[in-house]
Design a protein around this motif. Structure first.
Motif, short mmCIF file in Angstrom:
data_model
loop_
_atom_site.label_atom_id
_atom_site.label_comp_id
_atom_site.label_asym_id
_atom_site.label_seq_id
_atom_site.Cartn_x
_atom_site.Cartn_y
_atom_site.Cartn_z
N VAL A 35 0.84 -1.20 0.00
CA VAL A 35 0.00 0.00 0.00
C VAL A 35 0.88 1.25 0.00
N GLU A 36 1.94 1.22 0.76
CA GLU A 36 2.87 2.35 0.80
C GLU A 36 3.48 2.62 -0.57
N ILE A 37 3.77 1.57 -1.32
CA ILE A 37 4.36 1.70 -2.65
C ILE A 37 3.34 2.24 -3.65
N GLY A 38 2.11 1.79 -3.56
CA GLY A 38 1.07 2.37 -4.39
C GLY A 38 0.65 1.57 -5.61
N PHE A 39 0.20 0.35 -5.42
CA PHE A 39 -0.42 -0.40 -6.51
C PHE A 39 -1.85 0.12 -6.69
N GLU A 40 -2.48 -0.22 -7.82
CA GLU A 40 -3.87 0.20 -8.03
C GLU A 40 -4.84 -0.61 -7.17
N TYR A 42 -5.14 -4.40 -4.51
CA TYR A 42 -4.44 -5.36 -3.68
C TYR A 42 -5.35 -6.55 -3.39
N PHE A 43 -4.77 -7.74 -3.44
CA PHE A 43 -5.51 -8.96 -3.17
C PHE A 43 -4.66 -9.81 -2.22
N SER A 44 -5.30 -10.35 -1.21
CA SER A 44 -4.59 -11.22 -0.28
C SER A 44 -5.48 -12.40 0.05
N ILE A 45 -4.92 -13.60 -0.07
CA ILE A 45 -5.64 -14.82 0.27
C ILE A 45 -5.07 -15.36 1.57
N GLU A 46 -5.95 -15.64 2.51
CA GLU A 46 -5.53 -16.06 3.85
C GLU A 46 -6.49 -17.12 4.38
N LEU A 47 -5.94 -18.17 4.93
CA LEU A 47 -6.74 -19.27 5.46
C LEU A 47 -7.46 -18.92 6.75
N TYR A 48 -6.78 -18.20 7.64
CA TYR A 48 -7.33 -17.94 8.97
C TYR A 48 -8.23 -16.71 8.99
N THR A 49 -9.46 -16.91 9.40
CA THR A 49 -10.46 -15.85 9.46
C THR A 49 -10.01 -14.69 10.35
N SER A 50 -9.34 -15.00 11.45
CA SER A 50 -8.91 -13.94 12.37
C SER A 50 -7.92 -12.98 11.71
N PHE A 51 -7.04 -13.49 10.87
CA PHE A 51 -6.10 -12.62 10.15
C PHE A 51 -6.83 -11.79 9.09
N CYS A 52 -7.84 -12.39 8.46
CA CYS A 52 -8.65 -11.65 7.48
C CYS A 52 -9.37 -10.49 8.14
N GLU A 53 -9.97 -10.76 9.28
CA GLU A 53 -10.69 -9.71 10.02
C GLU A 53 -9.74 -8.61 10.48
N MET A 54 -8.56 -9.01 10.94
CA MET A 54 -7.57 -8.02 11.38
C MET A 54 -7.19 -7.10 10.23
N PHE A 59 -7.31 -1.81 7.40
CA PHE A 59 -7.52 -1.04 6.17
C PHE A 59 -9.02 -0.88 5.89
N PRO A 60 -9.78 -0.26 6.79
CA PRO A 60 -11.23 -0.24 6.62
C PRO A 60 -11.72 0.47 5.35
N LYS A 61 -11.14 1.58 5.03
CA LYS A 61 -11.59 2.33 3.85
C LYS A 61 -11.24 1.58 2.56
N LYS A 62 -10.02 1.08 2.49
CA LYS A 62 -9.58 0.40 1.27
C LYS A 62 -10.30 -0.93 1.05
N THR A 63 -10.66 -1.62 2.12
CA THR A 63 -11.40 -2.86 1.94
C THR A 63 -12.87 -2.58 1.62
N SER A 64 -13.43 -1.52 2.17
CA SER A 64 -14.84 -1.21 1.89
C SER A 64 -15.04 -0.70 0.46
N THR A 65 -14.01 -0.07 -0.11
CA THR A 65 -14.13 0.44 -1.48
C THR A 65 -13.71 -0.60 -2.52
N GLY A 66 -13.14 -1.72 -2.07
CA GLY A 66 -12.70 -2.75 -3.00
C GLY A 66 -11.28 -2.55 -3.51
#
Length: 92
Positions: A35-40, A42-54, A59-66
């Motif tokens: 995010v600091e570098i500035g891609f258009e 970002y996608f992250s795949i994670e097995l553990y729900t707790s890490f996904c929620e964290m 990044f609440p704004k960036k995840t809510s906007t897609g």
């Protein structure tokens, strides 16, 4: 393990990468660097729900906007998602 910021930046610039796709969030350190570098987008795949929620809380704004997409799944299933990203991506 987080990637060095300069290595990630060089990879992005050298290959004109617009999208960042990673497997495994943990504490979202590498995603934060991307995010600091500035891609258009970002996608992250994670097995553990707790890490996904964290990550969604980090990044609440960036995840809510897609801008950031957090996928709660096993990285063994990455093939089901990586084509959604399109070309010009950095995979980590």
């Amino acid at each position: 393990m987080p990637i060095d910021l300069e290595i990630l930046r060089n990879q992005k610039d050298k290959n004109d990468c617009k999208y960042f796709f990673e497997t495994g969030l943990y504490h979202a350190t590498t995603l934060e660097k991307a995010v600091e570098i500035g891609f258009e987008k970002y996608f992250s795949i994670e097995l553990y729900t707790s890490f996904c929620e964290m990550a969604k809380e980090k990044f609440p704004k960036k995840t809510s906007t897609g801008e950031i997409t957090i996928i709660n799944d096993d990285s063994a299933n990455m093939k089901n998602y990586v084509e959604l990203v399109g070309n010009n991506k950095t995979l980590f």
